[in-house]
Scaffold this active site. Structure first.
Site, PDB file in Angstrom:
ATOM      1  N   GLY A  25       7.641   3.807   3.492  1.00 40.75           N
ATOM      2  CA  GLY A  25       8.139   4.942   4.254  1.00 40.75           C
ATOM      3  C   GLY A  25       9.559   4.694   4.699  1.00 40.75           C
ATOM      4  N   SER A  26      10.102   5.654   5.473  1.00 38.10           N
ATOM      5  CA  SER A  26      11.490   5.548   5.911  1.00 38.10           C
ATOM      6  C   SER A  26      11.702   4.393   6.884  1.00 38.10           C
ATOM      7  CB  SER A  26      11.924   6.854   6.580  1.00 38.10           C
ATOM      8  OG  SER A  26      11.089   7.145   7.687  1.00 38.10           O
ATOM      9  N   LEU A  57       0.826  -1.214   0.000  1.00 35.80           N
ATOM     10  CA  LEU A  57       0.000   0.000   0.000  1.00 35.80           C
ATOM     11  C   LEU A  57       0.858   1.262   0.000  1.00 35.80           C
ATOM     12  CD1 LEU A  57      -2.747  -0.989   2.622  1.00 35.80           C
ATOM     13  CD2 LEU A  57      -2.936  -0.986   0.116  1.00 35.80           C
ATOM     14  N   GLY A  58       2.028   1.177   0.582  1.00 34.87           N
ATOM     15  CA  GLY A  58       2.903   2.356   0.643  1.00 34.87           C
ATOM     16  C   GLY A  58       4.226   2.016   1.288  1.00 34.87           C
ATOM     17  N   GLY A 107       9.655   1.504   6.984  1.00 34.28           N
ATOM     18  CA  GLY A 107       9.248   0.196   6.480  1.00 34.28           C
ATOM     19  C   GLY A 107       8.183   0.296   5.407  1.00 34.28           C
ATOM     20  N   THR A 108       7.509  -0.817   5.162  1.00 36.57           N
ATOM     21  CA  THR A 108       6.518  -0.938   4.086  1.00 36.57           C
ATOM     22  C   THR A 108       5.174  -1.329   4.676  1.00 36.57           C
ATOM     23  OG1 THR A 108       8.266  -1.668   2.585  1.00 36.57           O
ATOM     24  CG2 THR A 108       5.995  -2.088   1.910  1.00 36.57           C
ATOM     25  N   ASP A 118       6.533  12.482  14.692  1.00 38.77           N
ATOM     26  CA  ASP A 118       6.773  12.477  13.240  1.00 38.77           C
ATOM     27  C   ASP A 118       5.497  12.822  12.487  1.00 38.77           C
ATOM     28  OD1 ASP A 118       8.333  12.252  10.968  1.00 38.77           O
ATOM     29  OD2 ASP A 118       7.982  10.108  10.738  1.00 38.77           O
ATOM     30  N   LYS A 137       2.255  -3.012   8.830  1.00 33.75           N
ATOM     31  CA  LYS A 137       3.487  -2.254   8.610  1.00 33.75           C
ATOM     32  C   LYS A 137       4.663  -3.119   9.011  1.00 33.75           C
ATOM     33  CE  LYS A 137       5.893   2.036   9.343  1.00 33.75           C
ATOM     34  NZ  LYS A 137       5.607   3.236   8.641  1.00 33.75           N
TER      35      LYS A 137
END
Length: 415
Positions: free
Chosen positions: A18-19, A15-16, A21-22, A133, A36
């Site tokens: 990031g810094s 789905l996406g 993980g996935t 964050d 995640k």
């Protein structure tokens, strides 16, 4: 390709990313979920796995309509390399994707999103959890069930930044996060408290209204410097009550900012006055909205490309800022390599470092010797001048041998 996560979950597609993980679309005992998976290098860190296990209760217990709920925490896997958060599935885009499509939101839409996230933050902060964050990528927009109403904003990745940034092996964590949204006290080395989330959230609100962040552009180091030294530029066309509220939450001093619950309440109060207002009509800080078209062969030069964002805006410098800990400019001695200086110039073996105790003692001895020598030379010159002027006429005037009286001798300086 499907992959088993723990004994109850299966991943299907990404789905996406990031810094940290996935995020995968997954399936669990109760239906679709978002999973995640942290990066392999993070998952392989036993200290990090221990920290996640320690925070398991807090992560699972954080429930609010505007927070993406964590259902489970998976540590291990078949080969021992899995570290995953199993979360509620949100079917809408994140705010970053929405802003890339819309560029700017109407004041009503932007404030509605910020008010919802502030409401969720109030519950998290009351539980002692700081997000650390907050940025558009971590705000998800769940479409209304009937498809006609505004989306619901939810904050995700709670606690992940804190756990990953925990000091390891007695060391200190660095500045971790996206520079555009980092509060000035983090840049100055203070521990992050709840106020850093307020600063980041209102920075996101500013971006949703303007199309750019207040201190972004250029090298990350320049962005961090602006966070500490500059004021946010006012947004033309924004109601004064909303701008005053945003300014308070972008204050350099953490204690000056509103708490999350107060911010949510104040934002809801100004919402009715924003209905019907169009998106703000402002240009980007680094030039026109459209790049000039390339010159046609033989045609006129369309002019220079837009300039980069300047590192410092002279008219927005915050000389009287009230930071939690003011940044001190080193003096000339420190720059030259004082006892606590920043400069470190090359030196010969055995030579004392400038500013050290040994160097300072040697300097004092040299100064005393120089004063003694200078005084002796001055006495000799004065004596010679007296002899040339008066001479020795042989008379007995009370002078000692050589024609000099003790009271006529010039004083001799002692070290």
């Amino acid at each position: 390709m499907a992959r088993n996560i723990g004994s109850q979950y299966t991943t299907h597609r990404v789905l996406g990313r990031g810094s940290a993980g996935t995020v995968w679309l997954g399936e669990g005992p109760e239906g679709p979920v978002a999973i995640k998976l942290l990066r392999e290098d993070l998952a392989a860190d036993p200290d990090l796995a221990e920290r996640f296990a320690h925070e398991r209760h807090a992560l699972l217990g954080l429930e609010h309509p505007h927070i993406v709920g964590v259902r489970d925490l998976v540590i291990g896997g078949p080969d021992g390399s899995d570290l995953a958060l199993v979360m509620d599935l949100v079917r809408g885009p994140d705010l970053r994707t929405h802003l890339e499509r819309e560029r700017r939101l109407t004041p009503y839409e932007a404030v509605a999103v910020a008010a919802q996230i502030a409401s969720g933050l109030s519950v998290a902060h009351a539980a002692g959890i700081v997000h650390r964050d907050i940025k558009p990528e971590n705000i998800l927009l769940e479409p209304a069930a009937d498809g006609s109403g505004p989306p619901t904003a939810l904050l995700t990745d709670f606690g992940v930044a804190k756990l990953i940034d925990e000091p390891r092996h007695g060391g200190k964590g660095g500045v971790v996060g996206t520079p555009d949204y980092i509060a000035p006290e983090i840049v100055e080395g203070l521990p992050p408290r709840a106020a850093v989330d307020i600063y980041a959230l209102v920075t996101v609100l500013y971006e949703a209204l303007a199309g750019f962040t207040p201190f972004g552009g250029g090298h990350p180091g320049a962005v961090l410097r602006r966070q500490v030294t500059e004021k946010a530029a006012p947004l033309p066309g924004l109601p004064q009550a909303l701008w005053d509220l945003m300014q308070q939450c972008l204050a350099k001093a953490p204690a000056s900012r509103l708490r999350a619950g107060e911010l949510a309440s104040r934002l809801r109060e100004v919402l009715p006055s924003l209905e019907g207002l169009p998106p703000l009509d402002i240009g980007d800080p680094d030039g026109p909205d459209e790049l000039p078209a390339p010159a046609e062969p033989g045609g006129a030069d369309p002019g220079p490309l837009p300039a980069a964002v300047p590192l410092v805006h002279p008219d927005l410098l915050d000389d009287e800022r009230a930071t939690h800990t003011r940044m001190r400019v080193p003096d000339a001695e420190e720059l030259a390599g004082g006892a606590h200086g920043t400069a470190r110039t090359p030196r010969a073996p055995g030579q004392a470092r400038a500013g050290s105790a040994r160097h300072q003692a040697a300097t004092r001895r040299k100064r005393r010797l120089a004063v003694t020598v200078a005084a002796g030379l001055a006495a000799a010159v004065a004596l010679g001048g007296w002899l040339l002027a008066g001479g020795d006429d042989g008379s007995d005037d009370g002078r000692g041998p050589g024609g000099t009286a003790e009271q006529d001798l010039p004083p001799t300086a002692t070290p």
